[in-house]
Design an enzyme around this catalytic site. Sequence first.
Site, PDB file in Angstrom:
ATOM      1  N   ASP A   1       6.425   5.465   2.647  1.00  0.00           N
ATOM      2  CA  ASP A   1       7.277   5.647   1.530  1.00  0.00           C
ATOM      3  C   ASP A   1       7.853   4.338   1.141  1.00  0.00           C
ATOM      4  O   ASP A   1       8.954   3.852   1.612  1.00  0.00           O
ATOM      5  CB  ASP A   1       8.144   6.824   1.806  1.00  0.00           C
ATOM      6  CG  ASP A   1       9.098   7.042   0.569  1.00  0.00           C
ATOM      7  OD1 ASP A   1       9.231   6.373  -0.468  1.00  0.00           O
ATOM      8  OD2 ASP A   1       9.585   8.356   0.639  1.00  0.00           O
ATOM      9  N   HIS A   2       7.610   3.832   0.137  1.00  0.00           N
ATOM     10  CA  HIS A   2       7.963   2.294  -0.318  1.00  0.00           C
ATOM     11  C   HIS A   2       9.470   2.318  -0.679  1.00  0.00           C
ATOM     12  O   HIS A   2       9.975   1.224  -0.510  1.00  0.00           O
ATOM     13  CB  HIS A   2       7.067   1.745  -1.332  1.00  0.00           C
ATOM     14  CG  HIS A   2       7.246   2.495  -2.852  1.00  0.00           C
ATOM     15  ND1 HIS A   2       6.524   3.506  -3.210  1.00  0.00           N
ATOM     16  CD2 HIS A   2       8.286   1.897  -3.769  1.00  0.00           C
ATOM     17  CE1 HIS A   2       6.946   3.791  -4.612  1.00  0.00           C
ATOM     18  NE2 HIS A   2       7.907   2.851  -4.981  1.00  0.00           N
TER      19      HIS A   2
ATOM     20  N   HIS B   1      10.239  10.538  -2.060  1.00  0.00           N
ATOM     21  CA  HIS B   1      11.464   9.441  -2.351  1.00  0.00           C
ATOM     22  C   HIS B   1      12.714  10.271  -2.313  1.00  0.00           C
ATOM     23  O   HIS B   1      13.789   9.752  -1.681  1.00  0.00           O
ATOM     24  CB  HIS B   1      11.028   8.938  -3.711  1.00  0.00           C
ATOM     25  CG  HIS B   1       9.855   8.090  -3.891  1.00  0.00           C
ATOM     26  ND1 HIS B   1       9.149   7.481  -2.822  1.00  0.00           N
ATOM     27  CD2 HIS B   1       9.094   7.764  -4.856  1.00  0.00           C
ATOM     28  CE1 HIS B   1       8.167   7.079  -3.068  1.00  0.00           C
ATOM     29  NE2 HIS B   1       7.835   7.197  -4.125  1.00  0.00           N
TER      30      HIS B   1
END
Length: 544
Positions: free
Chosen positions: A235-236, A298
């Site tokens: 999950d960047h 996110h």
Amino acid sequence: MTDPAAPSEAEAAAAASEEEEVAAVAAAVAGTSTTLEVAAANPLRDPRDKRLPRVAGPCVMVLFGVTGDLAKRKLLPAIYDLGNRGLLPPGFSLVGFARRDWKDQDFAQLTHDAVKAHARTPFREEVWKQILEGIHFVPGEFNDDGAFDALAMALAEIDQTRGTGGNYAFYLSVPPKFFPVVVEQLKRTGLSDAPEGSWRRVVIEKPFGHDLQSAHELNEITTSAFPESSIFRIDHYLGKETVQNIMALRFANNLYEPIWNRSFVDHVQITMAEDIGIGGRAGYYDGIGAARDVIQNHLLQLLALVAMEDPTSFDANSLRREKEKVLNAVRLPANLARGTARGQYSAGWQGGEKVVGYLQEEGISADSITETYAAIKLEIANRRWAGVPFYLRTGKRLGRRVTEVAVVFQRAPHLPFSKDDTEILGQNALVIRVQPDEGITVRFGSKVPGTAMEVRDVSMDFAYGESFLESSPEAYERLLLDVMIGDPPLFPHQREVELSWKILDPIEEFWTTQGQPEPYDSGSWGPESADAMMQRDGRTWRRL
């Protein structure tokens, strides 16, 4: 007689030790040793010294889907930026796998072009040459046994010629429907089995399934080939400096944590707004929608970091344990029709240009009910947050691109001011700006200069670009380095994934019974139902 100007034995030893330390650190920056090796060069050095760089050891990064947008815009430039910062060893190798009739030089050209166009750090020929030496390409389809056999042979040859020691990281930059077949091929060829003294890791991009059941199925397939400790779910957002700074802000300071609770906080708003449409992602986005694409991963991760209790340490297990507690305590609105909102952008003006609506985008069905805007109200059933609503929203074709977390505080219980004195005073807020202007804003009331007692909102700003000499690394730089080092704290565990789907699945099921999402104009801030959801609680969305 002893020369008083001559150094003592202790001073000479200290000087020699300092020279050895400098040489060791220089070697690390050049990419020739790991952090542990640098520390070992000077046994008196505390291995926790943050001045020592974390350098990846010998390994191969295998990218599936190298011709995709993510690889070209983020992954390949991030690998170059790591090399430019001296965080890759000289033997590092990069192998591309895609459905193209290419040779090594073709993949090298694509990588070169991606680096020149998107790298964060300046282009240096010597760094590029070092990376170029380790670039290889294997053509093939994901269901082609021969192609994966060729990949296994190529990796074995790289081990011999580059000294990579059988250490492989497989990055699946491919649509989720291809995850199972790629993992099964890695298992069939034995590439997922790490010989003694080496490691094998797999990196999976979100979404991790499209609901709880599919997340279970994906996990079963992946864990059949790799142990949980070798599975890195990216999950960047968790790699962004500002997101990591949430933990520093809360737990390294005594200023905010005492008021970080239901006694002082009125509500929390978490927003991820995009000013772009779906672009060329119709095949992925339609049927997924804003909530699955952004809220499930996110925004719920941001909620967990904002709301969790302090971990005993920042190791992966401690962090995950506290995030899981929070996600397990999340409660949905009793009335989903009043506590959620969804919309779909229609034609309008964006940045001075006329843009089409979602239903007119190429590849989108005229009767699609996929939402491009989603807002939900959640509460957390624990002592710290009982009664404090968390409002999450995300959307495409909104007024501007911004991601932020706003902790909005209750009004002072007694104001010794007249109504006129404070009529333009809002609520105190602490706003964590994740993008694009990374930083933190504190909003509070201040007296306006003059003879009258007039109070209005003012802000104090902290900006990364003004406070630190070094620019923040791209999220993928940090995360790719963590994969190669084997450091998992910033990667969600399967339990976090499943808890997030348990939160979202009932909302998605409800929305399927509601027909077409409410339209909203491109360039606006979403559908009217989202504003009505807040107004029912006596609140409004923050102006962005």
